[in-house]
Design a protein around this motif. Structure first.
Motif, PDB file in Angstrom:
ATOM      1  N   ILE A 255     -25.027  10.221  62.840  1.00  0.00           N
ATOM      2  CA  ILE A 255     -24.716   8.880  62.349  1.00  0.00           C
ATOM      3  C   ILE A 255     -23.253   8.839  61.890  1.00  0.00           C
ATOM      4  CG2 ILE A 255     -25.272   7.106  60.618  1.00  0.00           C
ATOM      5  CD1 ILE A 255     -27.432   7.490  62.772  1.00  0.00           C
ATOM      6  N   GLY A 256     -22.472   7.991  62.557  1.00  0.00           N
ATOM      7  CA  GLY A 256     -21.045   7.910  62.242  1.00  0.00           C
ATOM      8  C   GLY A 256     -20.697   6.770  61.318  1.00  0.00           C
ATOM      9  N   GLY A 257     -21.686   5.932  61.003  1.00  0.00           N
ATOM     10  CA  GLY A 257     -21.418   4.795  60.118  1.00  0.00           C
ATOM     11  C   GLY A 257     -22.711   4.073  59.812  1.00  0.00           C
ATOM     12  N   ALA A 258     -22.776   3.449  58.621  1.00  0.00           N
ATOM     13  CA  ALA A 258     -23.996   2.744  58.236  1.00  0.00           C
ATOM     14  C   ALA A 258     -23.641   1.424  57.581  1.00  0.00           C
ATOM     15  CB  ALA A 258     -24.832   3.596  57.287  1.00  0.00           C
ATOM     16  N   GLY A 259     -24.446   0.406  57.865  1.00  0.00           N
ATOM     17  CA  GLY A 259     -24.230  -0.908  57.261  1.00  0.00           C
ATOM     18  C   GLY A 259     -25.550  -1.487  56.800  1.00  0.00           C
ATOM     19  N   THR A 260     -25.499  -2.295  55.718  1.00  0.00           N
ATOM     20  CA  THR A 260     -26.733  -2.926  55.244  1.00  0.00           C
ATOM     21  C   THR A 260     -26.536  -4.430  55.124  1.00  0.00           C
ATOM     22  OG1 THR A 260     -26.126  -2.630  52.920  1.00  0.00           O
ATOM     23  CG2 THR A 260     -27.478  -0.903  53.916  1.00  0.00           C
ATOM     24  N   THR A 261     -27.641  -5.142  55.242  1.00  0.00           N
ATOM     25  CA  THR A 261     -27.617  -6.591  55.083  1.00  0.00           C
ATOM     26  C   THR A 261     -28.981  -7.042  54.553  1.00  0.00           C
ATOM     27  OG1 THR A 261     -27.091  -8.687  56.174  1.00  0.00           O
ATOM     28  CG2 THR A 261     -28.345  -7.100  57.449  1.00  0.00           C
ATOM     29  N   GLY A 262     -29.151  -8.354  54.394  1.00  0.00           N
ATOM     30  CA  GLY A 262     -30.414  -8.881  53.885  1.00  0.00           C
ATOM     31  C   GLY A 262     -30.354  -9.077  52.382  1.00  0.00           C
ATOM     32  N   SER A 263     -31.406  -9.666  51.833  1.00  0.00           N
ATOM     33  CA  SER A 263     -31.356  -9.987  50.408  1.00  0.00           C
ATOM     34  C   SER A 263     -31.307  -8.731  49.531  1.00  0.00           C
ATOM     35  CB  SER A 263     -32.530 -10.884  50.019  1.00  0.00           C
ATOM     36  OG  SER A 263     -33.718 -10.436  50.601  1.00  0.00           O
ATOM     37  N   ALA A 264     -31.752  -7.588  50.045  1.00  0.00           N
ATOM     38  CA  ALA A 264     -31.654  -6.342  49.270  1.00  0.00           C
ATOM     39  C   ALA A 264     -30.498  -5.485  49.772  1.00  0.00           C
ATOM     40  CB  ALA A 264     -32.965  -5.570  49.339  1.00  0.00           C
ATOM     41  N   ARG A 265     -29.405  -6.141  50.235  1.00  0.00           N
ATOM     42  CA  ARG A 265     -28.322  -5.374  50.861  1.00  0.00           C
ATOM     43  C   ARG A 265     -27.598  -4.444  49.906  1.00  0.00           C
ATOM     44  NH1 ARG A 265     -26.962 -10.687  50.635  1.00  0.00           N
ATOM     45  NH2 ARG A 265     -25.014 -11.368  49.695  1.00  0.00           N
ATOM     46  N   TYR A 266     -27.415  -4.881  48.651  1.00  0.00           N
ATOM     47  CA  TYR A 266     -26.681  -4.008  47.720  1.00  0.00           C
ATOM     48  C   TYR A 266     -27.530  -2.804  47.346  1.00  0.00           C
ATOM     49  CZ  TYR A 266     -23.357  -7.802  47.439  1.00  0.00           C
ATOM     50  OH  TYR A 266     -22.441  -8.767  47.769  1.00  0.00           O
ATOM     51  N   LEU A 267     -28.808  -3.071  47.093  1.00  0.00           N
ATOM     52  CA  LEU A 267     -29.736  -1.995  46.754  1.00  0.00           C
ATOM     53  C   LEU A 267     -29.835  -0.990  47.902  1.00  0.00           C
ATOM     54  CD1 LEU A 267     -31.877  -0.986  44.727  1.00  0.00           C
ATOM     55  CD2 LEU A 267     -33.538  -2.444  45.879  1.00  0.00           C
ATOM     56  N   SER A 268     -30.073  -1.488  49.125  1.00  0.00           N
ATOM     57  CA  SER A 268     -30.221  -0.560  50.247  1.00  0.00           C
ATOM     58  C   SER A 268     -28.887   0.114  50.559  1.00  0.00           C
ATOM     59  CB  SER A 268     -30.798  -1.265  51.472  1.00  0.00           C
ATOM     60  OG  SER A 268     -30.127  -2.472  51.714  1.00  0.00           O
ATOM     61  N   GLY A 269     -27.780  -0.575  50.266  1.00  0.00           N
ATOM     62  CA  GLY A 269     -26.467   0.027  50.481  1.00  0.00           C
ATOM     63  C   GLY A 269     -26.269   1.267  49.627  1.00  0.00           C
ATOM     64  N   VAL A 270     -26.756   1.201  48.390  1.00  0.00           N
ATOM     65  CA  VAL A 270     -26.650   2.351  47.490  1.00  0.00           C
ATOM     66  C   VAL A 270     -27.524   3.485  48.002  1.00  0.00           C
ATOM     67  CG1 VAL A 270     -27.221   3.156  45.162  1.00  0.00           C
ATOM     68  CG2 VAL A 270     -26.065   0.962  45.474  1.00  0.00           C
ATOM     69  N   ILE A 271     -28.699   3.133  48.509  1.00  0.00           N
ATOM     70  CA  ILE A 271     -29.656   4.162  48.915  1.00  0.00           C
ATOM     71  C   ILE A 271     -29.220   4.906  50.183  1.00  0.00           C
ATOM     72  CG2 ILE A 271     -32.013   4.474  49.783  1.00  0.00           C
ATOM     73  CD1 ILE A 271     -32.703   2.241  47.681  1.00  0.00           C
ATOM     74  N   VAL A 272     -28.757   4.150  51.191  1.00  0.00           N
ATOM     75  CA  VAL A 272     -28.377   4.862  52.417  1.00  0.00           C
ATOM     76  C   VAL A 272     -26.934   5.360  52.384  1.00  0.00           C
ATOM     77  CG1 VAL A 272     -30.009   3.573  53.852  1.00  0.00           C
ATOM     78  CG2 VAL A 272     -27.648   2.817  53.725  1.00  0.00           C
ATOM     79  N   GLY A 273     -26.127   4.830  51.480  1.00  0.00           N
ATOM     80  CA  GLY A 273     -24.710   5.186  51.471  1.00  0.00           C
ATOM     81  C   GLY A 273     -24.017   4.392  52.565  1.00  0.00           C
ATOM     82  N   ALA A 274     -23.907   3.058  52.351  1.00  0.00           N
ATOM     83  CA  ALA A 274     -23.412   2.190  53.411  1.00  0.00           C
ATOM     84  C   ALA A 274     -21.889   2.163  53.427  1.00  0.00           C
ATOM     85  CB  ALA A 274     -23.954   0.776  53.206  1.00  0.00           C
ATOM     86  N   ASP A 275     -21.324   2.109  54.615  1.00  0.00           N
ATOM     87  CA  ASP A 275     -19.885   1.911  54.764  1.00  0.00           C
ATOM     88  C   ASP A 275     -19.551   0.440  54.606  1.00  0.00           C
ATOM     89  OD1 ASP A 275     -19.095   4.652  55.569  1.00  0.00           O
ATOM     90  OD2 ASP A 275     -20.501   4.230  57.196  1.00  0.00           O
ATOM     91  N   VAL A 276     -20.520  -0.398  54.929  1.00  0.00           N
ATOM     92  CA  VAL A 276     -20.294  -1.828  54.822  1.00  0.00           C
ATOM     93  C   VAL A 276     -21.590  -2.505  54.367  1.00  0.00           C
ATOM     94  CG1 VAL A 276     -20.726  -2.167  57.294  1.00  0.00           C
ATOM     95  CG2 VAL A 276     -19.448  -3.887  56.058  1.00  0.00           C
ATOM     96  N   VAL A 277     -21.440  -3.436  53.401  1.00  0.00           N
ATOM     97  CA  VAL A 277     -22.576  -4.212  52.906  1.00  0.00           C
ATOM     98  C   VAL A 277     -22.241  -5.670  53.193  1.00  0.00           C
ATOM     99  CG1 VAL A 277     -23.898  -4.895  50.862  1.00  0.00           C
ATOM    100  CG2 VAL A 277     -23.073  -2.542  51.083  1.00  0.00           C
TER     101      VAL A 277
END
Lengths: 317, 321
Positions: free
Chosen positions: A58-80
């Motif tokens: 995995i070279g990069g991760a992004g999160t979206t949706g109403s729980a985007r900030y929460l899931s961003g913290v959990i997966v270690g997102a490059d972009v939220v």
């Protein structure tokens, strides 16, 4: 091989996608959030890992949706990113000149108007879920036809019944009435599809100029009856992308791919993040008369994130 | 004598004038605190249900201030230029407050109506000054000083400073980003950080240069609006329309955010007028309306702002490459 992860955590479903460098979808997961976004992401990652070919990194991760900030913290997102951008990016990636995106999910529905690649307007349903997937789910159950077969039934209709679609309660009494009168199931079902589309166009798309190409995505796009009803109402073809139910996640993955081009390395925490025990808790800040409710996420004694305040006092960078 | 000024509505237009005038006449000016949850709740409980959010908030400020002052300054501002009026709610503001079922201090509510000419206007100024002194010369001098103060305040705005910075007298450098967004709407919505949920700061944090209608000079506005099909008879809304088309003509913004309050009559018409007129004149700058009321959640605003800014940066990015 390098892959890019997109995670879309909404109120009803949690979707994860991995795309490759050519932006092809390598694997995806569509599962229920069940009110537990952290668990849904962790289990989704576990399932996704099983589906991935060997040797993919995995070279990069992004999160979206109403729980985007929460899931961003959990997966270690490059972009939220917000879900409007994610959906618009995914739609315009697949249909580059798209001007209208209709998106109907489990509990929300939205419209995005794009002009020259820019979202110029958008709207989401507010308190009423009458035009969404859960409404259809509920009615399918009432008629006793599995939701998966709903579309096929709807297409058989010769003379659709008129069903009130502004509210599930009215729709239900209308449907019972039509059943008692002896209408065919397929006519009632297609009538329901038409009423849902009418409701969507009157509430969410009110006053907007819906120009082609029109892309229809979200879980409800699986229903061919709704697609047909949209095409009849709008008098134009409606495009349903292949991965219509995970478009938000695809958008997040595309955005992640774009972001890491200007970044030395990804923040992705790896699939082992599934085994970490994340704890959330909340408290009221007594700092001023706004009394903001602050939420925090911890692992052991380390606070990973805090949010909810109107001032910047509790934010962690 | 302590004169209370609610930090709401026309405070954002005329406070430098009012403050100078009252202090020159020896009164102590007491300003309510910036809007917070308590003020909002006080206002929504007390106000008529049909009024817009900023008027409800005005009620909240009045109630939070009433026991701390000897008098409340609630002018009836009918017209501030020939041939145009202010919002109907401003015309009835003192009456709406007097109708409240609470104990209120004296309410000072002179009527300012420039449609009746300068003579009548100054008669109101003398009447207002008469609460503090019988010395007519002192009143005239105080008012002149107030006008000068208002002038220098407006000059700061025309120089491109944000209204909240000009009011506080503290200035911060503008962000250096490429994107420029015009934020229009009533200053009492945009610059009340509680109502607007820090809209401007949120944009600035994203590196966006924010322009507001107050930065556009009156002469420019007047020139622009004479080109419209129909005369606009609300002064404050005219400023919004003038600013929008000035920016569009001069290509000085990449996008426009129109902040409207739910249940605002003038806003609801002006928004449609702007969209219609911009389309007719062939402008393609995106205009996003944001409607706020007391139930507005931050999540909705954040999502919309993020989406708007993202899409504009993506557009600018794609034009560049």
């Amino acid at each position: 091989m390098i892959g890019y992860l997109g995670v879309d955590v909404g109120s009803v479903s949690t979707n994860l996608v991995v795309i490759d460098e050519k932006t092809n979808v390598v694997a995806y997961i569509y599962r229920r959030t069940m009110g537990e976004p952290i668990r849904a992401v962790q289990e989704g990652l576990r399932e996704l890992k099983e589906l991935l070919p060997l040797g993919i990194e995995i070279g990069g991760a992004g999160t979206t949706g109403s729980a985007r900030y929460l899931s961003g913290v959990i997966v270690g997102a490059d972009v939220v990113k917000n879900e409007i951008t994610a959906h618009a990016v995914a739609a315009s990636h697949i249909v580059p000149d798209v001007r209208t995106v209709l998106e109907i999910g489990g509990q929300d529905s939205k419209i995005i108007i794009l002009r020259e690649g820019v979202a110029v307007d958008f709207a989401m349903n507010t308190v009423c879920a009458a035009g969404t997937g859960s409404f259809l789910d509920h009615q399918a159950e009432r008629i006793g036809i599995p939701i998966e077969e709903f579309g096929a039934y709807a297409l058989k209709s010769q003379a659709p019944a008129q069903i009130a679609g502004r509210c599930t309660v009215f729709a239900e009494s209308d449907m019972i009435h039509k059943q008692q009168m002896g209408y065919h199931a397929e006519d009632i079902i297609y009538g329901l599809c038409q009423s849902l589309v009418r409701n969507y166009l009157n509430n969410i798309a009110k006053g907007k100029e819906l120009l082609s190409p029109i892309v229809f995505q979200g879980g409800v796009a699986a229903n061919l009856g709704i697609k047909k009803a949209f095409e009849e109402a709008l008098e134009t073809r409606v495009i349903i992308p292949k991965y219509f139910n995970v478009m938000g996640a695809i958008g997040a993955a595309l955005l992640a791919k774009e972001r890491v081009e200007n970044k030395p390395e990804t923040s992705f925490k790896g699939f082992s993040t599934s085994d970490i025990d994340f704890k959330t808790s909340s408290f009221y800040c007594k700092g001023c008369s706004n009394n903001c409710e602050i939420l925090k996420i911890e692992v052991g004694k380390e606070v990973l994130a805090r949010w909810g305040g109107r001032c910047g006092k509790w934010e962690i960078e | 004598m302590k004169v209370g000024v609610p930090r709401a509505l026309l405070y954002y237009k005329y406070f430098p004038l009012w403050e100078t005038f009252f202090s020159e006449l020896g009164a102590e000016v007491v300003l309510s605190s910036p809007t917070n949850k308590r003020i909002l709740n006080l206002g929504t409980e007390a106000a008529e249900n049909e009024v817009c959010l900023p008027v409800k908030i005005f009620y909240g400020h009045v109630i939070s201030l009433k026991d701390k002052v000897d008098a409340l300054f609630i002018p009836r501002i009918v017209s501030v230029e020939g041939g145009a009026y202010t919002c109907p709610k401003f015309l009835g503001l003192p009456d709406m407050i007097r109708a409240l079922d609470v104990d209120l201090p004296q309410i000072i509510s002179p009527t300012f109506n420039l449609k009746l000419g300068l003579r009548e206007f100054y008669r109101s100024v003398y009447e207002l000054g008469g609460f503090f002194t019988k010395n007519l010369f002192k009143i005239v001098m105080a008012f002149q000083k107030g006008l000068n103060k208002l002038d220098s305040f407006e000059n700061l705005l025309h120089d491109g400073h944000l209204l909240n910075e000009a009011l506080a007298g503290r200035f911060f450098p503008a962000p250096k980003g490429r994107l420029r967004i015009g934020v229009v709407g009533h200053p009492y919505n945009i610059f009340d950080q509680y109502i607007s949920m820090n809209l401007i700061e949120r944009l600035q944090k994203k590196g966006i240069k924010v322009l507001t209608a107050e930065m556009v000079e009156e002469e420019v506005v007047d020139k622009i609006v004479t080109g419209l099909q129909k005369k606009l008879f609300w002064t404050y809304e005219k400023d919004v329309v003038g600013a929008v088309f000035h920016w569009l003509d001069a290509k000085s913004v990449d996008g426009i955010i129109y902040v409207l309050s739910f249940a605002c009559g003038p806003d609801s018409l002006i928004q449609i007028l702007i969209e219609h007129e911009a389309k007719q004149q062939g402008f393609s700058v995106p205009i996003m309306p944001i409607v706020i009321d007391e139930h507005s959640g931050e999540a909705g605003l954040v999502t919309r702002l993020e989406a708007f800014v993202d899409m504009m940066s993506r557009k600018v990015g794609s034009e560049k490459s």
